[in-house]
Design a protein around this motif. Sequence first.
Motif, short mmCIF file in Angstrom:
data_model
loop_
_atom_site.label_atom_id
_atom_site.label_comp_id
_atom_site.label_asym_id
_atom_site.label_seq_id
_atom_site.Cartn_x
_atom_site.Cartn_y
_atom_site.Cartn_z
N LEU A 5 0.81 -1.22 0.00
CA LEU A 5 0.00 0.00 0.00
C LEU A 5 0.84 1.27 0.00
O LEU A 5 0.34 2.35 -0.32
CB LEU A 5 -0.96 0.00 1.19
CG LEU A 5 -2.07 -1.04 1.14
CD1 LEU A 5 -2.93 -0.97 2.39
CD2 LEU A 5 -2.93 -0.88 -0.11
N ASP A 6 2.13 1.16 0.32
CA ASP A 6 3.01 2.33 0.32
C ASP A 6 3.57 2.65 -1.07
O ASP A 6 4.31 3.62 -1.23
CB ASP A 6 4.19 2.11 1.28
CG ASP A 6 3.75 2.10 2.74
OD1 ASP A 6 2.62 2.54 3.03
OD2 ASP A 6 4.54 1.63 3.58
N LEU A 7 3.21 1.87 -2.06
CA LEU A 7 3.75 2.07 -3.41
C LEU A 7 3.00 3.13 -4.23
O LEU A 7 3.45 3.50 -5.30
CB LEU A 7 3.75 0.75 -4.18
CG LEU A 7 4.70 -0.32 -3.65
CD1 LEU A 7 4.52 -1.61 -4.43
CD2 LEU A 7 6.14 0.16 -3.73
N SER A 15 0.59 -0.70 -9.08
CA SER A 15 0.98 -1.72 -10.06
C SER A 15 2.18 -1.27 -10.88
O SER A 15 3.11 -2.04 -11.13
CB SER A 15 -0.18 -2.04 -11.00
OG SER A 15 -1.23 -2.62 -10.29
N ARG A 16 2.15 -0.03 -11.31
CA ARG A 16 3.28 0.52 -12.10
C ARG A 16 4.57 0.54 -11.30
O ARG A 16 5.62 0.12 -11.78
CB ARG A 16 2.94 1.94 -12.54
CG ARG A 16 2.71 2.06 -14.00
CD ARG A 16 2.41 3.45 -14.37
NE ARG A 16 3.54 3.91 -15.16
CZ ARG A 16 3.59 5.06 -15.73
NH1 ARG A 16 2.62 5.93 -15.58
NH2 ARG A 16 4.62 5.40 -16.46
N LYS A 17 4.48 1.04 -10.08
CA LYS A 17 5.67 1.14 -9.23
C LYS A 17 6.19 -0.25 -8.89
O LYS A 17 7.40 -0.50 -8.90
CB LYS A 17 5.34 1.91 -7.95
CG LYS A 17 6.49 2.11 -7.01
CD LYS A 17 7.56 2.99 -7.62
CE LYS A 17 8.65 3.27 -6.62
NZ LYS A 17 9.78 3.98 -7.20
N LEU A 18 5.30 -1.19 -8.60
CA LEU A 18 5.70 -2.55 -8.28
C LEU A 18 6.43 -3.18 -9.46
O LEU A 18 7.50 -3.78 -9.30
CB LEU A 18 4.47 -3.39 -7.91
CG LEU A 18 4.72 -4.85 -7.56
CD1 LEU A 18 5.67 -4.96 -6.37
CD2 LEU A 18 3.41 -5.54 -7.25
N LYS A 19 5.91 -3.02 -10.67
CA LYS A 19 6.57 -3.56 -11.86
C LYS A 19 7.95 -2.95 -12.04
O LYS A 19 8.91 -3.64 -12.36
CB LYS A 19 5.72 -3.33 -13.10
CG LYS A 19 6.35 -3.95 -14.34
CD LYS A 19 5.47 -3.83 -15.54
CE LYS A 19 6.05 -4.38 -16.81
NZ LYS A 19 7.37 -4.85 -16.85
N GLN A 20 8.08 -1.65 -11.81
CA GLN A 20 9.38 -0.98 -11.92
C GLN A 20 10.38 -1.56 -10.93
O GLN A 20 11.54 -1.81 -11.27
CB GLN A 20 9.24 0.53 -11.68
CG GLN A 20 8.51 1.27 -12.77
CD GLN A 20 8.22 2.71 -12.38
OE1 GLN A 20 8.35 3.11 -11.23
NE2 GLN A 20 7.80 3.51 -13.36
N LEU A 21 9.95 -1.77 -9.69
CA LEU A 21 10.84 -2.30 -8.66
C LEU A 21 11.24 -3.75 -8.95
O LEU A 21 12.39 -4.14 -8.74
CB LEU A 21 10.18 -2.19 -7.29
CG LEU A 21 10.00 -0.77 -6.76
CD1 LEU A 21 9.12 -0.77 -5.52
CD2 LEU A 21 11.35 -0.13 -6.47
N ILE A 22 10.31 -4.54 -9.46
CA ILE A 22 10.62 -5.92 -9.82
C ILE A 22 11.60 -5.95 -10.98
O ILE A 22 12.60 -6.67 -10.95
CB ILE A 22 9.34 -6.71 -10.15
CG1 ILE A 22 8.51 -6.90 -8.88
CG2 ILE A 22 9.67 -8.05 -10.78
CD1 ILE A 22 7.11 -7.43 -9.12
N ASP A 23 11.33 -5.15 -12.01
CA ASP A 23 12.21 -5.10 -13.18
C ASP A 23 13.62 -4.62 -12.81
O ASP A 23 14.61 -5.06 -13.40
CB ASP A 23 11.63 -4.18 -14.26
CG ASP A 23 10.40 -4.77 -14.93
OD1 ASP A 23 10.13 -5.98 -14.76
OD2 ASP A 23 9.69 -4.00 -15.62
N ALA A 24 13.71 -3.74 -11.82
CA ALA A 24 15.01 -3.22 -11.38
C ALA A 24 15.72 -4.17 -10.41
O ALA A 24 16.85 -3.92 -10.00
CB ALA A 24 14.82 -1.85 -10.72
#
Length: 81
Positions: A5-7, A15-24
């Motif tokens: 929930l902090d994303l 969802s966008r931020k989570l994908k960015q963090l996973i990809d990084a």
Amino acid sequence: MIKHLDLGDTNFARSRKLKQLIDAGEIKFGGYMKSKIYGLLKCPAGKRMKMGNRIFFISEEEALQAGYRPCSRCMKEAYLK
């Protein structure tokens, strides 16, 4: 450790931020805060939890230091140890 929930303020932003963090490579494991279990991001059990109960880790060491235990479904060998 990052709470889902902090994303962001909206589901789309999260969802966008989570994908960015996973990809990084900044997120590699997901955890369930209520029972302190962590596992692989692709685990079917982990995908069913509510966002408010979900937390993310960069490594197994981080999850273990936070007091979480491995998932018996997706991390069978680590769980049995």
